[in-house]
Design an enzyme around this catalytic site. Structure first.
Site, PDB file in Angstrom:
ATOM      1  CE  LYS A 106      -4.493   0.990   0.308  1.00 46.34           C
ATOM      2  NZ  LYS A 106      -5.645   0.186  -0.137  1.00 46.34           N
ATOM      3  CB  THR A 190     -14.438  -1.939  -4.820  1.00 50.24           C
ATOM      4  OG1 THR A 190     -13.124  -1.874  -5.366  1.00 50.24           O
ATOM      5  CG2 THR A 190     -14.354  -2.125  -3.319  1.00 50.24           C
ATOM      6  CB  SER A 350      -6.581  -4.833  -9.415  1.00 46.83           C
ATOM      7  OG  SER A 350      -6.890  -3.466  -9.302  1.00 46.83           O
TER       8      SER A 350
END
Ligand code: NAD
Length: 432
Positions: A106, A190, A350
Site C-alpha cells: 500500500k 469493488t 485489478s
C-alpha cells in the site's frame, strides 16, 4: 474519533489470534507483524505560483509469499506510516482470501488532493512514482487507486513509469482508464464484489433483498456505486447516504443516480431535493437491513456499535469497525462481512486487469463480471463455511484464518518457516 485507534496494532492482534487458533508456528505471526519493506519518500512539487512544496509519501510492501505486492495509493491529509502499514497488511490478507496470486502492499501521500490544481496533482503523482520507481514493477509491486486517487492519477503514474523504463509496462499499475490497458468493469468492481457478497449473505440469512433497506456511509467510488447497484439491480431501498460534509435521509428511499448527479454538480450530497440532513453519527444508527460503511477506518466503535440496528454490516471500506465494536456486533447477532472479504472485488478485477495486460488480450465487461462473481461467491463460501463450523470465530476471524492458512503454507513451502519443510522432505523420502 479516528485518532486514538491504531489500525496497525488492531490488524497485528487479529493476526496473532488467528495464528494461535490455527496452531501455526509463532514465526508466522512474527513475519506477518511487520512489512518486508517500507519506503518513505519526499516529493518536491512545483506549485502553480512558482513555489516548491515538499510532500511526504510512503510505500509499504508487507508480504510477497504468494506473489507480487499489490495495493492502492491513498492521497489524504491524515495518511501516516502506521496507517499505510495496516493497509498493506490488509492487502496481504485480502488477496489470500480472494485466492489471487498476490501479496500485499500500500502507498500513501500526505496531501488533501482537493487543494491542488490539476497540474499540481499531475506533478505530485508523477513525482511519487519517480520516488518509488526502484521498488515497483509488474512482477514486483503493483499499485492501484485508493481514497483520493482515481483512473486519471493511475494513468499519469503509468505514463511516468513508462518514461523511466523507456517502454510501456501497463501491468505496473491497475485501475487505469480502459484506453490505456484498464479493464472493463474495474471502476465498479469493488462495489459489485461487495454486492455479490451481500447477495450471498442475504441468501444464507434468509433476507429478501427486494425492498430491503440500505444505508451507505461514504459516497465516493465504493459507496456511491454500491448504493446504485443495490437499488437498480436488487431493488433495495437506499434510505441514507453521506460524504465528508454530512448525510442525507429519505425514509421512502433516495434516487441514487440523481444523488450522483447532484454530487457531481454541487460537490456534495448535501442539499439533495426531498432529503433531510442527518449527521454521520445518526446515519450509522438508522433502522435498516444492510449498513455499508464505505468511507474510512474506525467509524463503528465501542461507542456506537450498541446502537447499530442493521442486520448485516458489509464493509466496503477498509477497517471501519474496531475490535470492541466487533465484539458488540457479534453479541447482538449482527452479521459483519469483513473488509478483507467484502471489498476484495476491487483487487480481484485489478488482478484480471493485470492478467489482460500480460496477455495483451482484453475481455468483455460481461466476462469480467462473471469471473468476479465466481471469485466472490467462492471466497464468501470458504469463509462462511469455516465460520459456521467453528463456534469461536466471527466472519472476520474466519476470513483471517482462511487467509493466514494460505499465506503460511506459501511461506512454509518457500522455506521461510525454518526446518519444517526439511522434516517433510525426510518423511516423504522414507522408503515405504
Ligand atoms: P473515495 O475517496 O472515492 O470516497 C470516500 C468517500 O468517503 C467520499 O465520499 C468522502 O467524502 C467520504 N468520507 C470521508 N470521510 C467521511 C466521514 N467521516 N463520514 C462520511 N463520509 C466520509 O474512496 P473510495 O475509493 O470509495 O474508498 C472508500 C473506502 O473503501 C476506503 O476505506 C478504501 O480503502 C476502501 N476501498 C476502496 C477500493 C477501491 O477500489 N476504490 C477497494 C477496496 C477498498
Amino acid at each position: 474519533m479516528t485518532q486514538e485507534i491504531n489500525s496497525f496494532e488492531i490488524v497485528k492482534n487479529l493476526i496473532d489470534t488467528s495464528v494461535k487458533k490455527l496452531n501455526l508456528s509463532k514465526s508466522v505471526c512474527e513475519i506477518l507483524s511487520e512489512p518486508q519493506r517500507v519506503l518513505t519518500v519526499t516529493i518536491p512539487v512545483q506549485m502553480d505560483d512558482g513555489s516548491v512544496k515538499v510532500f511526504t509519501g510512503y510505500r509499504s510492501q508487507h508480504n510477497n509469499a504468494l506473489g507480487p505486492y499489490k495495493g492502492g495509493i491513498r492521497f489524504h491529509h491524515d495518511v501516516n506510516l502506521d496507517e499505510v502499514k495496516a493497509l498493506s497488511t490488509w492487502m496481504t490478507l485480502k488477496c489470500a482470501v480472494a485466492n489471487i496470486p498476490y501479496g500485499g502492499g500500500k502507498g500513501g501521500v500526505i496531501v488533501n488532493p482537493k487543494t491542488l490544481s490539476r497540474g499540481e496533482l499531475e506533478r505530485l503523482s508523477r513525482g511519487y512514482i519517480r520516488a518509488i520507481a526502484p521498488v515497483i514493477g509488474a512482477d514486483l509491486d503493483i499499485p492501484a487507486p485508493d481514497v483520493g486517487t482515481n483512473g486519471q492519477v493511475m494513468s499519469w503514474m503509468m505514463d511516468e513509469f513508462a518514461r523511466i523504463r523507456g517502454y510501456n509496462e501497463f501491468g505496473v499499475i491497475t485501475g487505469k482508464p480502459v484506453i490505456v490497458g484498464g479493464s472493463l468493469g474495474r471502476v465498479e468492481a469493488t462495489s459489485r464484489g461487495c454486492v455479490f457478497v451481500i447477495r450471498e449473505a442475504a441468501r444464507v440469512t434468509g433476507l429478501k433483498l427486494k425492498g430491503a433497506t440500505v444505508v451507505v456511509q461514504g459516497f465516493g467510488n465504493v459507496g456511491s456505486i454500491a448504493a446504485r447497484l443495490l437499488q437498480q439491480e436488487d431493488g433495495c431501498r437506499v434510505l441514507a447516504v453521506s460524504d465528508s460534509t454530512g448525510g442525507i435521509y429519505n425514509p421512502n428511499g433516495l434516487d441514487i443516480a440523481a444523488v450522483e448527479e447532484h454530487k457531481a454538480r454541487t460537490g456534495s450530497v448535501k442539499g439533495f431535493p426531498g432529503s433531510k440532513e442527518i449527521s454521520n453519527e445518526e446515519l450509522l444508527t438508522l433502522e435498516c437491513d444492510i449498513l455499508v460503511p464505505a468511507a474510512l477506518e474506525n467509524q463503528i466503535t465501542g461507542q456506537n456499535a450498541g446502537k447499530i440496528k442493521a442486520k448485516i454490516v458489509a464493509e466496503g471500506a477498509n477497517g471501519p469497525t474496531t475490535p470492541e465494536a466487533d465484539r458488540i456486533l457479534a453479541e447482538r447477532k449482527i452479521l459483519v462481512l469483513p473488509d478483507v472479504l467484502a471489498n476484495s472485488g476491487g483487487v480481484t478485477v485489478s488482478y484480471f486487469e493485470w492478467v489482460q495486460n500480460q496477455y495483451g488480450y482484453y475481455w468483455s465487461e460481461e466476462e469480467v463480471n462473471n469471473r468476479l462473481e465466481r471469485k466472490m461467491v467462492e471466497a464468501f463460501n470458504n469463509v462462511y463455511s469455516l465460520y459456521s463450523k467453528r463456534k469461536d470465530v466471527d466472519m472476520r476471524g474466519a476470513a483471517y484464518m482462511v487467509a493466514i492458512e494460505r499465506i503460511s503454507e506459501g511461506m512454509r513451502v518457500r522455506g521461510w518457516l525454518g526446518n519444517q519443510m526439511y522434516a517433510d522432505i525426510k518423511r516423504e523420502a522414507k522408503p515405504a
